[in-house]
Enzyme design. Sequence first.
Site, PDB file in Angstrom:
ATOM      1  N   ASN A 104       0.881  -1.173   0.000  1.00 27.04           N
ATOM      2  CA  ASN A 104       0.000   0.000   0.000  1.00 27.04           C
ATOM      3  C   ASN A 104       0.915   1.217   0.000  1.00 27.04           C
ATOM      4  O   ASN A 104       1.468   1.584   1.028  1.00 27.04           O
ATOM      5  CB  ASN A 104      -0.895  -0.031   1.244  1.00 27.04           C
ATOM      6  CG  ASN A 104      -1.906   1.107   1.247  1.00 27.04           C
ATOM      7  OD1 ASN A 104      -1.818   2.037   0.441  1.00 27.04           O
ATOM      8  ND2 ASN A 104      -2.844   1.037   2.163  1.00 27.04           N
ATOM      9  N   HIS A 112     -12.975   2.786  -0.783  1.00 23.22           N
ATOM     10  CA  HIS A 112     -13.001   1.775   0.291  1.00 23.22           C
ATOM     11  C   HIS A 112     -13.639   0.466  -0.195  1.00 23.22           C
ATOM     12  O   HIS A 112     -14.118  -0.333   0.623  1.00 23.22           O
ATOM     13  CB  HIS A 112     -13.826   2.256   1.518  1.00 23.22           C
ATOM     14  CG  HIS A 112     -13.181   3.349   2.318  1.00 23.22           C
ATOM     15  ND1 HIS A 112     -13.916   4.315   2.957  1.00 23.22           N
ATOM     16  CD2 HIS A 112     -11.887   3.612   2.603  1.00 23.22           C
ATOM     17  CE1 HIS A 112     -13.088   5.145   3.591  1.00 23.22           C
ATOM     18  NE2 HIS A 112     -11.862   4.735   3.388  1.00 23.22           N
ATOM     19  N   ASP A 148      -8.901  13.075  15.652  1.00 22.41           N
ATOM     20  CA  ASP A 148      -8.959  11.718  16.191  1.00 22.41           C
ATOM     21  C   ASP A 148     -10.236  11.566  17.028  1.00 22.41           C
ATOM     22  O   ASP A 148     -10.452  12.308  17.982  1.00 22.41           O
ATOM     23  CB  ASP A 148      -7.712  11.464  17.055  1.00 22.41           C
ATOM     24  CG  ASP A 148      -7.590   9.996  17.446  1.00 22.41           C
ATOM     25  OD1 ASP A 148      -8.585   9.413  17.926  1.00 22.41           O
ATOM     26  OD2 ASP A 148      -6.504   9.431  17.255  1.00 22.41           O
ATOM     27  N   GLY A 159     -11.192   1.923  12.201  1.00 26.98           N
ATOM     28  CA  GLY A 159     -10.759   2.407  13.511  1.00 26.98           C
ATOM     29  C   GLY A 159     -11.881   2.893  14.416  1.00 26.98           C
ATOM     30  O   GLY A 159     -11.992   2.453  15.562  1.00 26.98           O
ATOM     31  N   VAL A 160     -12.714   3.801  13.936  1.00 27.70           N
ATOM     32  CA  VAL A 160     -13.805   4.331  14.750  1.00 27.70           C
ATOM     33  C   VAL A 160     -14.908   3.277  14.895  1.00 27.70           C
ATOM     34  O   VAL A 160     -15.400   3.013  15.993  1.00 27.70           O
ATOM     35  CB  VAL A 160     -14.372   5.626  14.129  1.00 27.70           C
ATOM     36  CG1 VAL A 160     -15.554   6.132  14.947  1.00 27.70           C
ATOM     37  CG2 VAL A 160     -13.286   6.691  14.006  1.00 27.70           C
ATOM     38  N   GLY A 161     -15.295   2.661  13.794  1.00 30.42           N
ATOM     39  CA  GLY A 161     -16.399   1.699  13.810  1.00 30.42           C
ATOM     40  C   GLY A 161     -16.117   0.497  14.693  1.00 30.42           C
ATOM     41  O   GLY A 161     -17.008  -0.018  15.370  1.00 30.42           O
ATOM     42  N   ARG A 206     -11.943  15.760   6.541  1.00 25.70           N
ATOM     43  CA  ARG A 206     -12.686  16.078   5.306  1.00 25.70           C
ATOM     44  C   ARG A 206     -14.140  16.403   5.622  1.00 25.70           C
ATOM     45  O   ARG A 206     -14.742  15.779   6.501  1.00 25.70           O
ATOM     46  CB  ARG A 206     -12.648  14.884   4.351  1.00 25.70           C
ATOM     47  CG  ARG A 206     -11.305  14.673   3.694  1.00 25.70           C
ATOM     48  CD  ARG A 206     -11.287  13.395   2.866  1.00 25.70           C
ATOM     49  NE  ARG A 206     -10.282  12.475   3.345  1.00 25.70           N
ATOM     50  CZ  ARG A 206     -10.239  11.182   3.063  1.00 25.70           C
ATOM     51  NH1 ARG A 206     -11.159  10.624   2.294  1.00 25.70           N
ATOM     52  NH2 ARG A 206      -9.280  10.420   3.543  1.00 25.70           N
ATOM     53  N   GLU A 255      -8.072  -5.062   4.857  1.00 18.40           N
ATOM     54  CA  GLU A 255      -7.919  -4.745   3.435  1.00 18.40           C
ATOM     55  C   GLU A 255      -6.734  -5.491   2.822  1.00 18.40           C
ATOM     56  O   GLU A 255      -6.775  -5.882   1.661  1.00 18.40           O
ATOM     57  CB  GLU A 255      -7.763  -3.224   3.262  1.00 18.40           C
ATOM     58  CG  GLU A 255      -9.077  -2.506   3.587  1.00 18.40           C
ATOM     59  CD  GLU A 255      -8.946  -0.995   3.703  1.00 18.40           C
ATOM     60  OE1 GLU A 255      -8.532  -0.524   4.779  1.00 18.40           O
ATOM     61  OE2 GLU A 255      -9.262  -0.300   2.736  1.00 18.40           O
ATOM     62  N   ARG A 303     -11.095   9.528  19.222  1.00 19.35           N
ATOM     63  CA  ARG A 303     -10.873   9.317  20.669  1.00 19.35           C
ATOM     64  C   ARG A 303     -10.850  10.654  21.408  1.00 19.35           C
ATOM     65  O   ARG A 303     -11.460  10.805  22.463  1.00 19.35           O
ATOM     66  CB  ARG A 303      -9.529   8.606  20.907  1.00 19.35           C
ATOM     67  CG  ARG A 303      -9.621   7.115  20.716  1.00 19.35           C
ATOM     68  CD  ARG A 303      -8.250   6.502  20.659  1.00 19.35           C
ATOM     69  NE  ARG A 303      -7.583   6.942  19.421  1.00 19.35           N
ATOM     70  CZ  ARG A 303      -6.637   6.248  18.810  1.00 19.35           C
ATOM     71  NH1 ARG A 303      -6.213   5.117  19.322  1.00 19.35           N
ATOM     72  NH2 ARG A 303      -6.102   6.689  17.694  1.00 19.35           N
ATOM     73  N   ARG A 324      -2.358  -2.008  -3.759  1.00 16.38           N
ATOM     74  CA  ARG A 324      -3.567  -1.207  -3.625  1.00 16.38           C
ATOM     75  C   ARG A 324      -3.449  -0.009  -4.581  1.00 16.38           C
ATOM     76  O   ARG A 324      -2.463   0.724  -4.554  1.00 16.38           O
ATOM     77  CB  ARG A 324      -3.691  -0.692  -2.190  1.00 16.38           C
ATOM     78  CG  ARG A 324      -4.849   0.256  -2.057  1.00 16.38           C
ATOM     79  CD  ARG A 324      -4.905   0.851  -0.676  1.00 16.38           C
ATOM     80  NE  ARG A 324      -6.111   1.650  -0.568  1.00 16.38           N
ATOM     81  CZ  ARG A 324      -6.185   2.780   0.110  1.00 16.38           C
ATOM     82  NH1 ARG A 324      -5.141   3.248   0.748  1.00 16.38           N
ATOM     83  NH2 ARG A 324      -7.309   3.447   0.156  1.00 16.38           N
TER      84      ARG A 324
HETATM   85  P1  ADP Z   1      -7.419   4.987   8.255  1.00 15.01           P
HETATM   86  O1  ADP Z   1      -8.582   5.590   7.595  1.00 15.01           O
HETATM   87  O2  ADP Z   1      -6.256   5.910   8.392  1.00 15.01           O
HETATM   88  O3  ADP Z   1      -7.071   3.586   7.803  1.00 15.01           O
HETATM   89  P2  ADP Z   1      -8.269   3.683  10.720  1.00 15.01           P
HETATM   90  O4  ADP Z   1      -9.317   2.789  10.177  1.00 15.01           O
HETATM   91  O5  ADP Z   1      -7.035   3.083  11.270  1.00 15.01           O
HETATM   92  O6  ADP Z   1      -7.901   4.865   9.740  1.00 15.01           O
HETATM   93  O7  ADP Z   1      -8.963   4.566  11.859  1.00 15.01           O
HETATM   94  C1  ADP Z   1      -8.202   5.536  12.539  1.00 15.01           C
HETATM   95  C2  ADP Z   1      -9.112   6.289  13.452  1.00 15.01           C
HETATM   96  O8  ADP Z   1      -9.768   5.392  14.340  1.00 15.01           O
HETATM   97  C3  ADP Z   1      -8.363   7.244  14.357  1.00 15.01           C
HETATM   98  O9  ADP Z   1      -8.289   8.528  13.800  1.00 15.01           O
HETATM   99  C4  ADP Z   1      -9.229   7.282  15.585  1.00 15.01           C
HETATM  100  O10 ADP Z   1     -10.032   8.426  15.514  1.00 15.01           O
HETATM  101  C5  ADP Z   1     -10.130   6.105  15.483  1.00 15.01           C
HETATM  102  N1  ADP Z   1     -10.068   5.271  16.682  1.00 15.01           N
HETATM  103  C6  ADP Z   1      -9.184   4.320  17.003  1.00 15.01           C
HETATM  104  N2  ADP Z   1      -9.461   3.792  18.212  1.00 15.01           N
HETATM  105  C7  ADP Z   1     -10.550   4.435  18.675  1.00 15.01           C
HETATM  106  C8  ADP Z   1     -11.329   4.365  19.882  1.00 15.01           C
HETATM  107  N3  ADP Z   1     -11.032   3.523  20.865  1.00 15.01           N
HETATM  108  N4  ADP Z   1     -12.386   5.197  19.989  1.00 15.01           N
HETATM  109  C9  ADP Z   1     -12.684   6.073  19.014  1.00 15.01           C
HETATM  110  N5  ADP Z   1     -11.999   6.175  17.874  1.00 15.01           N
HETATM  111  C10 ADP Z   1     -10.935   5.384  17.699  1.00 15.01           C
END
Ligand code: ADP
Length: 395
Positions: free
Chosen positions: A8, A178, A280, A328-330, A239, A382, A282, A89
Amino acid sequence: MSTILVINSGSSSFKYQLIDMDTENAIASGLVERIGESSGHTTHRGPSGTSERTLEIPDHTAGFRAMLDAFAQSGPSLDDDPPIAIGHRVVHGGKRFFEPTIVTPLVELNIEDLSDLAPLHNPANLEGIRAAEKAFPDVPHVAVFDTAFHQTLAPEAYTYAIDAELAERHRVRRYGFHGTSHKYVSEEAARYLGKPLADLKQIVLHLGNGASACAIDGGRSVDTSMGMTPLEGLVMGSRSGDIDPAVLIHLSRRAGLDTDGLDELLNRRSGLVGLAGRGDMRDVTRAAAGGDASAERALATYLHRLKHYIGAYFAVLGGLDVITFTAGVGENSEVVRAGALEGLGALGIRLDPERNAVRSRDPRTISADDSAVTVLVIPTDEELEIARQTQAAIA
Ligand code: ADP
């Protein structure tokens, strides 16, 4: 052992993973970063541990040499057991590439030609491909496109209602992104539920730094929130997602923003960064819980947009069996998952708060037993999906 190396590549870094295709496990992975800067850096995780190096990496070709050194040092040996293929990718495949494609000089030209649609991504992806070809001249290279999964969108789902001839000439339409993740996650959801993919109406919410929703009917993408570029749709880390296009006209007239200024505003200074000063999730959820008003507004706006798309895709699909959160968020934020689905009981969507609070890296159900729609969390992968598609392409 048959292994596939997945690459990637970005403009100043690339990530890689070596996947054993018999077990589908990653047996080595790493990151080569700060390419072209005064001091570059490599991190490699292999069977005999993690190694790091700081060295000058003037270009991607040098980056691949550094990666090969790391494999030689921390294993596994690629000389004894070379990968059967390299999977790359590639972000934008336009309407030309609808499946994983073995790289030829013509394919490279086509990826280059699509760079005006993805100026940040395609040139960097191509640099990675060309450098990898020098490092592995005797192995097939396969391009796997982020847009490919959305080639099944009907014209009414991908058309922007502007001058049709102008749009055609400049390839202006929705492509979606995606795709590798949406495909992987929707297939894993069917497998996890033990139901045929063909029978399921699904919404996948890929919520990372970039974020997109996808409506999937019987395994086919029928709508997705990103458009001609990865800027449309959901509120993201930096974004804006959806915005009235007249805002750009207004800001260029009134705030003196030129095209580069608008680009920078919408891609880098918007979303959570624009609303709460931090990208972020978090940080945003923590600040919102502490009563920070701008973080509360950012989170509420993020959740409102998500809910908007869930409702829209319910209608587009004409029903719904599964909603899956990923990225990450999901995968990690119970606050976001709960907020996105709050008040959707009338649509048959009911979370179980205790299940939603579980932290795990495994696929899991978080809906209540009486929820008509099953809600899942499934970690995306991925790299594995690119490896699977690469294997299929060379078969
Ligand atoms: P990318 O789009 O860069 O591949 P990821 O899928 O790795 O990103 O997601 C990264 C994001 O996930 C981070 O910016 C963060 O906001 C979020 N994240 C990671 N852990 C948590 C958590 N425990 N709670 C909320 N958000 C989180």
